[in-house]
Each structure stands twice: as structure tokens, then as C-alpha cells.
Design an enzyme around this catalytic site. Structure first.
Site, PDB file in Angstrom:
ATOM      1  N   ARG A  26       0.822  -1.213   0.000  1.00  0.00           N
ATOM      2  CA  ARG A  26       0.000   0.000   0.000  1.00  0.00           C
ATOM      3  C   ARG A  26       0.855   1.263   0.000  1.00  0.00           C
ATOM      4  NH1 ARG A  26      -5.510  -1.353   3.447  1.00  0.00           N
ATOM      5  NH2 ARG A  26      -6.146  -3.074   2.102  1.00  0.00           N
ATOM      6  N   ASP A  80     -16.134   9.768   7.468  1.00  0.00           N
ATOM      7  CA  ASP A  80     -15.055   8.836   7.151  1.00  0.00           C
ATOM      8  C   ASP A  80     -13.727   9.543   7.366  1.00  0.00           C
ATOM      9  OD1 ASP A  80     -15.107   5.954   5.723  1.00  0.00           O
ATOM     10  OD2 ASP A  80     -13.260   6.993   5.169  1.00  0.00           O
TER      11      ASP A  80
END
Length: 271
Positions: free
Chosen positions: A39, A143
């Protein structure tokens, strides 16, 4: 150096894990080193860096915390879809909404990702509350990923993402558009206006005071260790109205933490 051969050392992995844990409570356990490296490679490529040494130094001098925000973005998993875990939405429609006569209702989707959960909720509220436009009904959707919030606010989804939506809902609540050569579907304004999207780190102080009738906090706690789960569950309890409901992910029951909630059915709890 060939970027593909850039290695993330054990020391670097532990430092990244500590930073991520302190920032947002995500617990990157041992064994996640390959995932973290994969990632973070996205960030190395974006910054045109050749090594994790270079990236770690960059983090150390990230005075405005901008890169930390990008790093959390790539570390968070954003798997979602419309009407995910439909048993929850069925329960909401059958067991909660018919018995709620208040003019004011507040819902919170606490890890809204790219918006599918929040818009699913909005569509179902419009389907099940006949006088919804004369009542004070709102959904807060939060979020930690700015990238996901941008997608949610745009409310545009490709054909593959709306494939499982009932045709009647697709016709009623989406506008079909062309984006290049592809068909895309945008949520209509009558649903979008119900939802306020906002950035929120669940580990930080929360600006909203509640109370909420229903909180969806699904498939979030699986990334937290037990003390973090405990703190979060206590805070969610405080923000719910008496009789309010909490929905968690089906892989996340509350048996591992102490709480005051009444168990209703798998992944559904009541204050």
C-alpha cells in the site's frame, strides 16, 4: 534503485504501525508487513521516491501532516457496496421505522467510505416514510479518508457498482449519465440532500452531540484492538438516544468488550 525492490524493514514497519495506531486506532498486527509495503508503494510512486528510507525522512518533516493524511488513506480498506448486509436494512424497515413517530430522526453512518451505505439508508428511508419531506430527518456520514469522501459527495457510480440494485430503485433514485463512453449513475438530489458528509477520525473528539436514533458502525472495529474497541463502543452508547439502535458488522459482535447494550440479533444492539 529499482522501486520494485524497495524493502520495508522491520523497524520501519513498526514505526509506521505505531504512527497509524496513534493517528486512527488501526492495529497493524505482525504479519501485515507485506500488505503495508504494497500500500505504501503507491505513495512512493506518487512522490517519485526510490526507497522507504526516503519516505520515512519525508514523514519526519511532514510539518503540515498532509502526507500522514495520504498515508492513512492508502492504509484504510474501503470495501463496500449498496445494501451490504441486507438483514440490517430489513430489520430497520420492519422493526424500527414503523414504530418511530418522532418528527425528528437522526442517523449516523460512522465509516461511510464512498457513500453506498449512506445512500442505501437514504433510499430506504424515502421508501418507508411516506411524509419524509415534512419531517426533520437527516443522515450524518463520516469517514477518515478524504479520497472516499470526495467520491461519496460526487455520488456517481459505474454500472458494476449498481448491478445489484433493484431496477425500480435504480430508476427512482439515480440519474443515468454518460462519462466518456461508459454509463454512470448519479444519486438524485432528493436522496443526496438528506445526507451531510464530513471528515472524522473516530479516535478524535467528536463535534456532534447527538442523540442519534440509529448508528451504523459496521466493519470498522475489526481493525481495532480491544482497548480501542472498548472506548469506541462506550462513546457510541453515549451518542444514542434511549431505545436507539447500533448496527455493527456481522464479523464484529460485542462479546469481546463490556457494554451496556441489549443484544437484539446478530450485529444489532439496542440502548
Amino acid at each position: 534503485m529499482n522501486l520494485m525492490s524497495a524493502e520495508l524493514t522491520e523497524t520501519q514497519f513498526k514505526k509506521i504501525s505505531q504512527i497509524v495506531y496513534q493517528l486512527c486506532g488501526i492495529n497493524l498486527k505482525d504479519g501485515k508487513q507485506a500488505l503495508v509495503r504494497a500500500r505504501l508503494m503507491k505513495r512512493l510512486r506518487a512522490l517519485k521516491m526510490n526507497s522507504f528510507d526516503e519516505y520515512m525522512k519525508y514523514l519526519d518533516h511532514d510539518s503540515n501532516k498532509k502526507e500522514l493524511s495520504y498515508m492513512v488513506d492508502v492504509m484504510t480498506t474501503n470495501k463496500t457496496n449498496f445494501f451490504r448486509e441486507p438483514e440490517h436494512f430489513n430489520y430497520l424497515c420492519d422493526k424500527i421505522l414503523p414504530f418511530t413517530k418522532s418528527r425528528r430522526m437522526r442517523f449516523w453512518t460512522a465509516a461511510c467510505s464512498s457513500g453506498e451505505e449512506s445512500f442505501s439508508l437514504g433510499m430506504l428511508l424515502r421508501e418507508n416514510i411516506s411524509d419524509i419531506d415534512t419531517r426533520d430527518i437527516k443522515i450524518l456520514a463520516t469517514d477518515i479518508s478524504m479520497k472516499m469522501l470526495d467520491k461519496a459527495r460526487a455520488a456517481v457510480y459505474g454500472e458494476e457498482l449498481v448491478r445489484d440494485i433493484p431496477p425500480l430503485f435504480l430508476q427512482k433514485y439515480f440519474n443515468k449519465k454518460k462519462q466518456g463512453t461508459a454509463n454512470v449513475y448519479q444519486i438524485k438530489d432528493n436522496v443526496r440532500k438528506m445526507i451531510q458528509f464530513g471528515w472524522l477520525n473516530l479516535m478524535d473528539p467528536w463535534p456532534m452531540k447527538g442523540p442519534f436514533n440509529v448508528i451504523f458502525c459496521r466493519n470498522v472495529m475489526i481493525y481495532f484492538d480491544r482497548p480501542t474497541q472498548q472506548r469506541l463502543i462506550n462513546r457510541l452508547w453515549e451518542l444514542l438516544e434511549p431505545g436507539g439502535h447500533l448496527f455493527v458488522g456481522h464479523s464484529e459482535g460485542l462479546s469481546a468488550v463490556s457494554h451496556k447494550f441489549h443484544y437484539v440479533r446478530p450485529a444489532v444492539y439496542k440502548k
